[in-house]
Design a protein around this motif. Sequence first.
Motif, PDB file in Angstrom:
ATOM      1  N   SER A 262       0.839  -1.193   0.000  1.00  0.00           N
ATOM      2  CA  SER A 262       0.000   0.000   0.000  1.00  0.00           C
ATOM      3  C   SER A 262       0.878   1.249   0.000  1.00  0.00           C
ATOM      4  O   SER A 262       1.975   1.246   0.577  1.00  0.00           O
ATOM      5  N   PRO A 263       0.432   2.332  -0.637  1.00  0.00           N
ATOM      6  CA  PRO A 263       1.221   3.574  -0.633  1.00  0.00           C
ATOM      7  C   PRO A 263       1.537   4.085   0.761  1.00  0.00           C
ATOM      8  O   PRO A 263       2.547   4.768   0.964  1.00  0.00           O
ATOM      9  N   ARG A 264       0.706   3.742   1.744  1.00  0.00           N
ATOM     10  CA  ARG A 264       0.955   4.227   3.112  1.00  0.00           C
ATOM     11  C   ARG A 264       2.005   3.390   3.840  1.00  0.00           C
ATOM     12  O   ARG A 264       2.456   3.767   4.928  1.00  0.00           O
ATOM     13  N   THR A 265       2.383   2.245   3.260  1.00  0.00           N
ATOM     14  CA  THR A 265       3.342   1.356   3.915  1.00  0.00           C
ATOM     15  C   THR A 265       4.749   1.928   3.831  1.00  0.00           C
ATOM     16  O   THR A 265       5.193   2.360   2.761  1.00  0.00           O
ATOM     17  N   ASP A 266       5.444   1.920   4.952  1.00  0.00           N
ATOM     18  CA  ASP A 266       6.823   2.376   4.985  1.00  0.00           C
ATOM     19  C   ASP A 266       7.641   1.631   3.936  1.00  0.00           C
ATOM     20  O   ASP A 266       7.535   0.405   3.815  1.00  0.00           O
ATOM     21  N   ARG A 267       8.466   2.374   3.204  1.00  0.00           N
ATOM     22  CA  ARG A 267       9.215   1.769   2.102  1.00  0.00           C
ATOM     23  C   ARG A 267      10.165   0.683   2.586  1.00  0.00           C
ATOM     24  O   ARG A 267      10.315  -0.365   1.944  1.00  0.00           O
ATOM     25  N   ALA A 268      10.825   0.893   3.710  1.00  0.00           N
ATOM     26  CA  ALA A 268      11.748  -0.106   4.239  1.00  0.00           C
ATOM     27  C   ALA A 268      10.999  -1.379   4.626  1.00  0.00           C
ATOM     28  O   ALA A 268      11.492  -2.498   4.425  1.00  0.00           O
ATOM     29  N   THR A 269       9.793  -1.226   5.170  1.00  0.00           N
ATOM     30  CA  THR A 269       8.985  -2.385   5.539  1.00  0.00           C
ATOM     31  C   THR A 269       8.591  -3.170   4.299  1.00  0.00           C
ATOM     32  O   THR A 269       8.690  -4.404   4.267  1.00  0.00           O
ATOM     33  N   ALA A 270       8.147  -2.452   3.267  1.00  0.00           N
ATOM     34  CA  ALA A 270       7.747  -3.119   2.027  1.00  0.00           C
ATOM     35  C   ALA A 270       8.925  -3.853   1.400  1.00  0.00           C
ATOM     36  O   ALA A 270       8.800  -5.003   0.961  1.00  0.00           O
TER      37      ALA A 270
END
Length: 282
Positions: A262-270
Motif C-alpha cells: 500500500s502507498p501508506r506502507t513504509d518503504r523499508a517495511t515493504a
Amino acid sequence: MSRPVLDIVALRSLTAIADHGGFHRAAEALALSQSAVSQHVRRLEKTLGRPVVEREGRGTRFTPAGRGLLEQARRVLAVHDEAVRTLLDIESDTITIGSTEHAADQFLPRLTAAVQAVGPGCRVRYRIDRSARLVEAVERGTVDVAVYVTEAAATEGTPVGGLPLTWHARPGWRRPPAPAPVPLVAIEDPCAIRRRAISTLAAHGVPATVVGDAGYLAGVLDIARTGQGVALLAAVGPAPDGLTPCAGLPPVPPIPMSALASPRTDRATAQAAFEAVRGLLA
C-alpha cells in the motif's frame, strides 16, 4: 421468530482450523485452548443444524456445509476487521499482511519476521484471500503488504519469484490407466493454478476431468484426502497432512508470484517483505 446469529469469534476459530490445518494448531495460533476451539465449532454447528468439521484419522475434514460456511466466514471477518480499522482507528501501529492460501504457512512467518525486524514491537494481522481480492484490499489500504499469484490479478505488482508446483494425492493413489482421464481436484474458477494444471496436462496430451472443486484450499485438501483425485499444490514446505507428492504426471513449471504494498506502507517495511518472499522462492 428471531433469526440465527453466527458468532464472529466462532467464525474466526473456523477459519483458523482451515488456515493452520486442524484444531490443535488453530488453538495455538489463536492463543486458546483446543477445547475452546471445539466449542466454537459446536456452536456454529448448532446454529446451522448440521456438522461443519469432521475428524478424519489424525486430521480434519470440512463437510460441504462447512466449506460453504468457511467461504462466508472469510467475507464476514474481512468486513468486520475493516470496519474496526476504519471506525475505531486503533491500528495505526499494526501491519496487515495478505497472502494467497497457496503456501501461506510458509509466506506468513517470513513476512512477519521481516516487517517486525524493521518495526520492532509492531502488531501483525493477517488476511488470506484470493489474489484479486488481496490486490483490491492493498489498493483500498486495508492490507499493507500482500503476496499473490501474478496472473490471477489485474495488477502485476513487484515480481518476487516463481512458486514451485507439484502434484499431490493420497498415499497409494495411482493414475487411472489410459485412456481414462486424470481426475483432478482444484479450487473453483477463477483459479490460476487450476488453469495451470489443466493446461499442462493438455499440452502433454493427457486427458483430465475435474472430479471435485471447492471455494478454498481447505476443501481441495479434504477432497484429495479421500483418494478421489490428484491436486496441484505449492511445493514449498512439508506436504499437507494426509497427502504426498505423486509421480507419473507431467512436471509443472513454477507459477509467477508478485508482491504489492500500500502507498501508506513504509518503504523499508515493504522492501523487507519483498526480499523475504524472494528468499523463500529463490
